[in-house]
Motif scaffolding. Sequence first.
Motif, PDB file in Angstrom:
ATOM      1  N   ALA A  46      -3.770  -4.638   0.001  1.00  0.00           N
ATOM      2  CA  ALA A  46      -2.982  -3.983   1.045  1.00  0.00           C
ATOM      3  C   ALA A  46      -3.683  -2.708   1.508  1.00  0.00           C
ATOM      4  O   ALA A  46      -4.303  -1.998   0.723  1.00  0.00           O
ATOM      5  CB  ALA A  46      -1.588  -3.670   0.530  1.00  0.00           C
ATOM      6  N   GLN A  47      -3.559  -2.430   2.785  1.00  0.00           N
ATOM      7  CA  GLN A  47      -4.236  -1.265   3.373  1.00  0.00           C
ATOM      8  C   GLN A  47      -3.334  -0.044   3.493  1.00  0.00           C
ATOM      9  O   GLN A  47      -3.818   1.084   3.509  1.00  0.00           O
ATOM     10  CB  GLN A  47      -4.768  -1.637   4.768  1.00  0.00           C
ATOM     11  CG  GLN A  47      -5.779  -2.771   4.757  1.00  0.00           C
ATOM     12  CD  GLN A  47      -7.022  -2.449   3.964  1.00  0.00           C
ATOM     13  OE1 GLN A  47      -7.626  -1.386   4.136  1.00  0.00           O
ATOM     14  NE2 GLN A  47      -7.419  -3.351   3.072  1.00  0.00           N
ATOM     15  N   GLN A  48      -2.030  -0.260   3.568  1.00  0.00           N
ATOM     16  CA  GLN A  48      -1.118   0.865   3.807  1.00  0.00           C
ATOM     17  C   GLN A  48      -0.066   0.912   2.709  1.00  0.00           C
ATOM     18  O   GLN A  48       0.971   0.259   2.779  1.00  0.00           O
ATOM     19  CB  GLN A  48      -0.458   0.733   5.181  1.00  0.00           C
ATOM     20  CG  GLN A  48      -1.448   0.850   6.339  1.00  0.00           C
ATOM     21  CD  GLN A  48      -0.767   0.779   7.685  1.00  0.00           C
ATOM     22  OE1 GLN A  48       0.389   0.385   7.799  1.00  0.00           O
ATOM     23  NE2 GLN A  48      -1.482   1.166   8.723  1.00  0.00           N
ATOM     24  N   LEU A  49      -0.373   1.673   1.683  1.00  0.00           N
ATOM     25  CA  LEU A  49       0.545   1.900   0.573  1.00  0.00           C
ATOM     26  C   LEU A  49       0.510   3.387   0.228  1.00  0.00           C
ATOM     27  O   LEU A  49      -0.446   4.087   0.584  1.00  0.00           O
ATOM     28  CB  LEU A  49       0.130   1.077  -0.651  1.00  0.00           C
ATOM     29  CG  LEU A  49       0.353  -0.444  -0.587  1.00  0.00           C
ATOM     30  CD1 LEU A  49      -0.293  -1.115  -1.789  1.00  0.00           C
ATOM     31  CD2 LEU A  49       1.831  -0.783  -0.533  1.00  0.00           C
ATOM     32  N   PRO A  50       1.526   3.879  -0.473  1.00  0.00           N
ATOM     33  CA  PRO A  50       1.500   5.294  -0.893  1.00  0.00           C
ATOM     34  C   PRO A  50       0.549   5.482  -2.075  1.00  0.00           C
ATOM     35  O   PRO A  50       0.966   5.633  -3.225  1.00  0.00           O
ATOM     36  CB  PRO A  50       2.961   5.568  -1.274  1.00  0.00           C
ATOM     37  CG  PRO A  50       3.508   4.235  -1.684  1.00  0.00           C
ATOM     38  CD  PRO A  50       2.819   3.233  -0.808  1.00  0.00           C
ATOM     39  N   PHE A  51      -0.770   5.442  -1.791  1.00  0.00           N
ATOM     40  CA  PHE A  51      -1.766   5.602  -2.852  1.00  0.00           C
ATOM     41  C   PHE A  51      -1.742   7.026  -3.423  1.00  0.00           C
ATOM     42  O   PHE A  51      -1.552   7.988  -2.683  1.00  0.00           O
ATOM     43  CB  PHE A  51      -3.172   5.317  -2.305  1.00  0.00           C
ATOM     44  CG  PHE A  51      -3.361   3.930  -1.766  1.00  0.00           C
ATOM     45  CD1 PHE A  51      -3.353   2.824  -2.611  1.00  0.00           C
ATOM     46  CD2 PHE A  51      -3.550   3.721  -0.409  1.00  0.00           C
ATOM     47  CE1 PHE A  51      -3.533   1.549  -2.112  1.00  0.00           C
ATOM     48  CE2 PHE A  51      -3.725   2.450   0.099  1.00  0.00           C
ATOM     49  CZ  PHE A  51      -3.716   1.354  -0.758  1.00  0.00           C
ATOM     50  N   PRO A  52      -1.959   7.196  -4.734  1.00  0.00           N
ATOM     51  CA  PRO A  52      -2.018   6.154  -5.757  1.00  0.00           C
ATOM     52  C   PRO A  52      -0.612   5.660  -6.093  1.00  0.00           C
ATOM     53  O   PRO A  52       0.344   6.442  -6.080  1.00  0.00           O
ATOM     54  CB  PRO A  52      -2.652   6.862  -6.943  1.00  0.00           C
ATOM     55  CG  PRO A  52      -2.205   8.284  -6.797  1.00  0.00           C
ATOM     56  CD  PRO A  52      -2.147   8.543  -5.316  1.00  0.00           C
ATOM     57  N   MET A  53      -0.485   4.360  -6.396  1.00  0.00           N
ATOM     58  CA  MET A  53       0.819   3.778  -6.709  1.00  0.00           C
ATOM     59  C   MET A  53       0.740   3.001  -8.018  1.00  0.00           C
ATOM     60  O   MET A  53      -0.136   2.149  -8.189  1.00  0.00           O
ATOM     61  CB  MET A  53       1.286   2.843  -5.594  1.00  0.00           C
ATOM     62  CG  MET A  53       2.724   2.341  -5.796  1.00  0.00           C
ATOM     63  SD  MET A  53       3.245   1.192  -4.511  1.00  0.00           S
ATOM     64  CE  MET A  53       2.338  -0.285  -5.008  1.00  0.00           C
ATOM     65  N   THR A  54       1.646   3.315  -8.931  1.00  0.00           N
ATOM     66  CA  THR A  54       1.727   2.575 -10.187  1.00  0.00           C
ATOM     67  C   THR A  54       2.314   1.200  -9.920  1.00  0.00           C
ATOM     68  O   THR A  54       3.398   1.085  -9.344  1.00  0.00           O
ATOM     69  CB  THR A  54       2.585   3.325 -11.209  1.00  0.00           C
ATOM     70  OG1 THR A  54       2.038   4.639 -11.417  1.00  0.00           O
ATOM     71  CG2 THR A  54       2.625   2.590 -12.540  1.00  0.00           C
TER      72      THR A  54
END
Length: 342
Positions: A46-54
């Motif tokens: 995925a390109q659009q996530l709230p990085f960093p994400m557990t």
Amino acid sequence: MKAFQLVSPGKTELRDVDVPEPGPGQVLLKVTGSGVCHSDLHLLHAQQLPFPMTLGHEPAGQIVALGPQVNGWATGQHAICYIVWGCGVCRRCATGAENACERFPRGLVPGPGLGYPGAMAEYMLAPARSLVPLGDLDPVDSAPLADAGLTPYHAIDRSRELLTPTSTAVVIGVGGLGHLAVQILRAITESTVIAVDLDQEKLTAARGHGADHAVLSGPEAVPEILELTHGRGADVVLDFVGVTPTLSVGAGVVSSYGHLTVLGLGGGSVDFSASGPPQGLPWGATVSRPYGGTRRDLHEVLSLAQRGLIKVQVERHPLAAADDVLARLERGEVRGRAVLVP
């Protein structure tokens, strides 16, 4: 604490992060098990996530701290977590159907490991309203029921009126979710169950889980299923793969006014033609793609498990092996469901 995080598209790390503090209405869980799902493989790209994400959207754990305004729970209790966290106040959420929260009318309703920090960690926060007591269920092996049990149960329940003693249900893909779908169908219906897969070992396991017939996926699957159903086709088809070949099998065997339910995220498509048979789907057939399930569904899944009517086939792995487990899952080497243990 240790947390397995997606830090950028395709890149993961086991990192040291702070143990979170529960806020109003929240509890802190010491994670006992986190199921690993094909959806985690999709998230890797995925390109659009709230990085960093557990990562980790199949959480089970023990309550170790309560935030303000939490009632009905105590530290030390074991619980499983409902994985869809809607707004809690819209019409859908008011019925327990947070999977259809009206705040996200066209998108993915978030949850742990799906927007919020997930369970591939030593600790995680969860809304108290999302918890369901585990009772005497194993606090590690039960973790996959949060999704691998919830999702097929919800799909089957939506078609309950079609699942009579004279009807047939086809389960395409009898892996992590599909092997539980077979068990759920056996537990709550008297329908004939046909399992379909490319893997003969999984088909053998499906027979052990209660499938009446096992069909090898491929060019002969459609005629074989039609023969088993005396030409009528299947009243309910559950596709846990979602690639074009499996969707074609589903479309080829679903009966008139039957349900073709697509749960796999394989990116395939099924042709729809606004014309009469034999082109396209049969008269009255319905194609749907449900998401997750309701809070009530999760309670009912746990009830089936507590009565010994369904059981997850589990292989346990340490949290530090998360990358290796995801690689094995992508290669199709996981039998049933893998669970990471912090």
